[in-house]
Scaffold this active site. Structure first.
Site, short mmCIF file in Angstrom:
data_model
loop_
_atom_site.label_atom_id
_atom_site.label_comp_id
_atom_site.label_asym_id
_atom_site.label_seq_id
_atom_site.Cartn_x
_atom_site.Cartn_y
_atom_site.Cartn_z
N CYS A 93 0.82 -1.22 0.00
CA CYS A 93 0.00 0.00 0.00
C CYS A 93 0.85 1.26 0.00
CB CYS A 93 -0.95 0.00 1.19
SG CYS A 93 -2.06 -1.38 1.08
N HIS A 380 -9.97 1.94 -0.78
CA HIS A 380 -8.51 1.78 -0.76
C HIS A 380 -8.05 0.80 -1.84
CE1 HIS A 380 -4.50 1.11 0.51
NE2 HIS A 380 -4.73 0.08 1.29
N CYS A 410 0.65 3.06 5.99
CA CYS A 410 1.13 1.74 6.41
C CYS A 410 1.01 0.78 5.24
CB CYS A 410 0.30 1.23 7.59
SG CYS A 410 -1.44 1.04 7.19
C1 LIG Z 1 -2.43 -3.69 1.90
C2 LIG Z 1 -1.47 -2.85 2.62
O1 LIG Z 1 -0.27 -2.82 2.21
C3 LIG Z 1 -1.81 -2.08 3.87
C4 LIG Z 1 -3.25 -1.80 4.11
O2 LIG Z 1 -3.80 -0.83 3.69
S1 LIG Z 1 -4.06 -2.96 4.99
C5 LIG Z 1 -5.74 -2.83 4.43
C6 LIG Z 1 -5.94 -3.69 3.26
N1 LIG Z 1 -7.37 -3.87 3.03
C7 LIG Z 1 -8.04 -4.90 3.51
O3 LIG Z 1 -7.51 -5.77 4.18
C8 LIG Z 1 -9.50 -4.95 3.16
C9 LIG Z 1 -10.26 -5.37 4.34
N2 LIG Z 1 -11.70 -5.43 4.02
C10 LIG Z 1 -12.34 -6.57 3.75
O4 LIG Z 1 -11.77 -7.66 3.67
C11 LIG Z 1 -13.85 -6.48 3.55
O5 LIG Z 1 -14.19 -5.21 3.07
C12 LIG Z 1 -14.59 -6.74 4.90
C13 LIG Z 1 -14.34 -8.19 5.33
C14 LIG Z 1 -14.12 -5.79 5.99
C15 LIG Z 1 -16.08 -6.49 4.74
O6 LIG Z 1 -16.54 -7.21 3.64
P1 LIG Z 1 -18.11 -7.37 3.36
O7 LIG Z 1 -18.75 -8.15 4.46
O8 LIG Z 1 -18.24 -7.85 1.96
O9 LIG Z 1 -18.60 -5.87 3.48
P2 LIG Z 1 -20.00 -5.24 3.06
O10 LIG Z 1 -20.96 -6.30 2.60
O11 LIG Z 1 -19.76 -4.11 2.16
O12 LIG Z 1 -20.48 -4.64 4.43
C16 LIG Z 1 -21.03 -5.45 5.47
C17 LIG Z 1 -22.22 -4.72 6.07
O13 LIG Z 1 -21.77 -3.49 6.62
C18 LIG Z 1 -22.55 -2.43 6.12
N3 LIG Z 1 -21.75 -1.21 6.06
C19 LIG Z 1 -20.48 -1.08 5.58
N4 LIG Z 1 -20.10 0.21 5.66
C20 LIG Z 1 -21.14 0.90 6.18
C21 LIG Z 1 -21.37 2.27 6.49
N5 LIG Z 1 -20.42 3.20 6.29
N6 LIG Z 1 -22.56 2.62 7.00
C22 LIG Z 1 -23.52 1.70 7.23
N7 LIG Z 1 -23.36 0.37 6.97
C23 LIG Z 1 -22.18 0.00 6.44
C24 LIG Z 1 -22.99 -2.90 4.75
O14 LIG Z 1 -24.13 -2.23 4.28
C25 LIG Z 1 -23.24 -4.36 5.00
O15 LIG Z 1 -24.53 -4.48 5.58
P3 LIG Z 1 -25.51 -5.70 5.16
O16 LIG Z 1 -24.79 -6.95 5.60
O17 LIG Z 1 -26.75 -5.40 5.92
O18 LIG Z 1 -25.66 -5.62 3.68
#
Ligand SMILES: CC(=O)CC(=O)SCCNC(=O)CCNC(=O)[C@H](O)C(C)(C)COP(=O)(O)OP(=O)(O)OC[C@H]1O[C@@H](n2cnc3c(N)ncnc32)[C@H](O)[C@@H]1OP(=O)(O)O
Length: 423
Positions: A93, A380, A410
């Site tokens: 990232c 992201h 990070c």
């Molecule tokens: C990579 C690098 O070098 C360094 C870095 O940056 S580390 C970061 C790297 N990125 C990651 O690891 C990504 C991590 N994220 C994930 O794996 C996935 O997004 C997650 C597991 C966190 C969620 O996945 P998901 O379950 O498919 O999410 P999603 O279906 O959109 O949301 C789940 C629920 O939350 C709700 N929700 C999400 N955001 C919301 C918000 N802002 N307001 C209200 N509700 C929200 C959704 O509406 C959904 O509700 P329902 O189940 O009722 O439909």
């Protein structure tokens, strides 16, 4: 050979496409499609048609083997001169910001006058590999000339060979996902659910306000029907976020973690003379950068905590304190990771034992943090985040007329990339 003298590194501006949720509107777009769109938008924005730039440095964290030089192919697909050299880099990232630093260093040394840095990623079009045994058979098949030999190899195919090798969002050395690692750090630092949700809700509210006041009109080019970041939910409130169930550890949810995202960003950097000759105003200057890595495998440090080490080193070299900034752009990989970093900077034991400092860095004025939203709201697309942040901060400094901003990102592999922009 000693350089003749350093040149100031001007940030002329950025351009990106709106970020989309994974498997959404960009599901059929490749990294090359998206990066070319962001690059060509930059060409239009700054009148770079036919321009031979010093270089384009960019990268993607997840890349197909066919994209062996994604940056160069994107240059050839854009309206920049085909004589613009280009190459790929990858630092998880930190890729986008590291690309900015690479180009900046060459501008500073006078090796190039201007260049573009950027990044792109798509988790919708992740590079799926084939089963190791199938790969071995296919490679031998390619080398075998006789029909008999080829048929013999084909008899070795097994039904299990069709199971694809899908890249996991996990650290190869621990097998844990970024979220699982961040959850361990959140627990260590006692980061509460409520403060994570508060940071996430603020990110959405800030980003929505910035779009509404037109801040992104000259930074974001509409693409495939999207004109705003798709993940943005202006109505995010702590009350709504509090209802979501945890997905990593006890406190991290889909809202206080970044979503899987597709997108691309670019930044134009140059020396003052180049900008002046083209009547392009300078938004800000890149003045310092620092990269750090932590031993998250054996050293007991959190995977995403390297910026907590990079920033104090950079401040020491710049002769600044953590409080000497008008803006803080801390990439929100997870709300808990931002909060753990801020907490570490205020912690006496961390300062003494981990940083070797007599005093902690101290608290920041939270009203200066991610004032136009960050990754929790925008999304992201790993390598594209650095370019988004640099362009946003440069424009914020330009709007303010003067000042200083800190960038902290990070990255997977226990790394952190940081920089200072000044106006
Ligand atoms: C990579 C690098 O070098 C360094 C870095 O940056 S580390 C970061 C790297 N990125 C990651 O690891 C990504 C991590 N994220 C994930 O794996 C996935 O997004 C997650 C597991 C966190 C969620 O996945 P998901 O379950 O498919 O999410 P999603 O279906 O959109 O949301 C789940 C629920 O939350 C709700 N929700 C999400 N955001 C919301 C918000 N802002 N307001 C209200 N509700 C929200 C959704 O509406 C959904 O509700 P329902 O189940 O009722 O439909």
């Amino acid at each position: 050979m000693a350089p003749r003298g350093l040149k100031r590194v001007a940030i002329i501006g950025g351009n990106r496409i709106p970020f989309a949720r994974s498997n959404g509107p960009y599901a059929t777009a490749s990294n090359q499609d998206m990066f070319t769109a962001a690059l060509d938008g930059l060409v239009s924005r700054f009148g770079l048609q036919g321009e031979r730039l010093g270089e384009v440095a960019a990268g993607a964290v997840l890349k197909h083997s066919r994209d062996f030089n994604l940056a160069r192919e994107s240059v050839l697909g854009s309206r920049l001169s085909a004589e613009t050299p280009a190459y790929d880099i990858q630092q998880a990232c930190g890729t986008g910001l590291q690309a900015v630093i690479q180009v900046a260093n060459k501008v500073a040394l006078g090796q190039i006058d201007a260049g573009v840095a950027g990044g792109v990623d798509t988790t919708s079009d992740a590079p799926i590999g084939v089963h190791e045994d199938l790969r071995a058979i296919l490679l031998r098949l390619n080398r075998t000339k006789s029909l008999g030999g080829r048929l013999r190899l084909l008899t070795r195919l097994r039904p299990s060979h069709i199971i694809p090798d899908i890249p996991r969002n996990a650290e190869p050395r621990t097998g844990l996902s970024m979220g699982e690692h961040a959850a361990i750090t959140a627990k260590e630092w006692g980061i509460e659910r409520a403060e994570q949700d508060e940071l996430a809700a603020l990110s959405h509210q800030h980003l929505a306000a910035a779009y509404d006041r037109g801040f992104f009109d000259d930074l974001v080019t509409s693409y495939l029907g999207l004109s705003r970041d798709q993940n943005l939910r202006a109505d995010s409130t702590v009350e709504k976020l509090a209802k979501l169930k945890p997905v990593f550890g006890d406190t991290m949810t889909a809202a206080n973690s970044t979503p899987l995202t597709d997108g691309a960003s670019t930044v134009l950097l140059a020396n003052d003379q180049w900008a002046k000759a083209r009547r392009l105003p300078v938004l800000a200057y890149l003045t310092f950068s620092e990269t750090a890595a932590v031993d998250y495998v054996h050293g007991g440090e959190g995977l995403l905590m390297a910026p907590a080490y990079a920033v104090p080193r950079m401040l020491a070299r710049a002769g600044l304190t953590l409080q000497d900034f008008d803006f803080y752009e801390i990439h929100e990989a997870f709300a808990s990771q931002v909060l753990a970093t801020l907490k570490a900077w205020q912690d006496s034991a961390f300062a003494k034992e981990r940083l070797g400092l007599d005093e902690p860095l101290g608290a920041i004025d939270r009203s200066k943090l991610n004032v136009n939203g960050s990754s929790l709201a925008a999304g992201h697309p790993f390598a594209a985040t650095g370019g988004r942040i640099v362009a946003t901060l440069a424009k914020l400094l330009n709007e303010r007329g003067s000042g200083r901003g800190l960038i902290s990102i990070c990255a997977a592999g226990g790394q952190g990339v940081t920089a200072i922009l000044e106006k």
